[in-house]
Scaffold this motif. Structure first.
Motif, PDB file in Angstrom:
ATOM      1  N   LEU A  86      -4.726   4.918   2.549  1.00 16.89           N
ATOM      2  CA  LEU A  86      -4.919   3.571   2.019  1.00 16.89           C
ATOM      3  C   LEU A  86      -4.706   2.511   3.093  1.00 16.89           C
ATOM      4  O   LEU A  86      -3.732   2.560   3.838  1.00 16.89           O
ATOM      5  CB  LEU A  86      -3.938   3.315   0.868  1.00 16.89           C
ATOM      6  CG  LEU A  86      -3.981   4.298  -0.308  1.00 16.89           C
ATOM      7  CD1 LEU A  86      -2.951   3.894  -1.354  1.00 16.89           C
ATOM      8  CD2 LEU A  86      -5.378   4.370  -0.925  1.00 16.89           C
ATOM      9  N   SER A 109       0.812  -1.224   0.000  1.00 13.92           N
ATOM     10  CA  SER A 109       0.000   0.000   0.000  1.00 13.92           C
ATOM     11  C   SER A 109       0.841   1.268   0.000  1.00 13.92           C
ATOM     12  O   SER A 109       0.467   2.262  -0.619  1.00 13.92           O
ATOM     13  CB  SER A 109      -0.940   0.012   1.211  1.00 13.92           C
ATOM     14  OG  SER A 109      -2.066  -0.782   0.952  1.00 13.92           O
ATOM     15  N   ALA A 139      -7.101  -1.012  -0.881  1.00 13.66           N
ATOM     16  CA  ALA A 139      -6.430   0.232  -1.269  1.00 13.66           C
ATOM     17  C   ALA A 139      -6.838   0.625  -2.691  1.00 13.66           C
ATOM     18  O   ALA A 139      -7.149   1.796  -2.971  1.00 13.66           O
ATOM     19  CB  ALA A 139      -4.916   0.072  -1.176  1.00 13.66           C
ATOM     20  N   ALA A 160       0.636   4.262  -2.683  1.00 11.36           N
ATOM     21  CA  ALA A 160       0.502   5.673  -2.295  1.00 11.36           C
ATOM     22  C   ALA A 160       1.581   6.534  -2.952  1.00 11.36           C
ATOM     23  O   ALA A 160       1.303   7.635  -3.449  1.00 11.36           O
ATOM     24  CB  ALA A 160       0.571   5.799  -0.774  1.00 11.36           C
TER      25      ALA A 160
END
Length: 198
Positions: free
Chosen positions: A53, A4, A60, A8
């Motif tokens: 997330l 995740s 996510a 991001a």
């Protein structure tokens, strides 16, 4: 492996790059559509980049889809959300995405977007970009995947430039669309280029 935090980071890079490209994309869209594509793409990724997330990579990706749905009611935004939703379903319950899974995820996004937008390959749309990327990524090493995807997306823009648009608002321009880059394909190229900025 892609977790995740990597997603991001990628979203931040794409948000920054598409913000820079917003004017270019609006101009390209203005020639064949309603001229708001750059806003759609940059707002969608800006919203996604600001979204917290979860560790579950499927959830996510679902959060990214929801971010697009929140800020964009355009057909392109809806298609991108559909693509993210398709990948989210496949990755739900995992904390990492294996690089080997990426070609299949791109293909799943393509198929879901094709069903949603009732488009076909060869119509000169973003679907052709996804198809080219999914094919090019087969057998690519994790280190070369981003560059491979960028090259495939760029090649798709050029391959279809001298063909007429056959789907969406752009198809109304018929022969006049020949010689122009498809705005959706150009936007996807800028999205993939954003991965270099993450």
């Amino acid at each position: 492996m892609i977790d995740s935090s990597a997603i991001a980071k990628a979203l931040n890079g794409i948000a920054a790059h598409t913000a820079t490209a917003s004017e270019e994309l609006c101009s390209a869209d203005g020639a064949l559509g309603d001229g708001d594509l750059g806003i759609t793409v940059s707002k969608g990724f800006a919203e996604a980049a600001e979204t917290e997330l979860p560790d579950d990579v499927g959830m996510a990706l679902f959060a990214v889809a929801k971010a697009f749905q929140r800020v964009s009611s355009s057909s392109y935004g809806t298609l991108l959300a559909t693509g993210f939703m398709a990948t989210a379903k496949l990755e739900k319950g995992k904390t990492e995405i294996a690089p080997d899974d990426i070609p299949g995820l791109v293909a799943a996004a393509r198929d879901a977007m094709m069903a949603r937008g009732k488009g076909n390959l060869g119509d000169k749309t973003v679907l052709d970009s996804l198809d080219a990327i999914a094919e090019a990524l087969e057998g690519a090493t994790p280190e070369t995947m981003v560059d491979t995807a960028i090259t495939a997306a760029s090649d798709a823009v050029e391959q279809f430039r001298n063909q007429p648009n056959r789907l969406g608002r752009a198809r109304m321009f018929g022969e006049k669309s020949i010689g122009l880059a498809d705005p959706g394909q150009l936007a996807f190229l800028r999205i993939v280029e954003g991965l270099k900025h993450g």
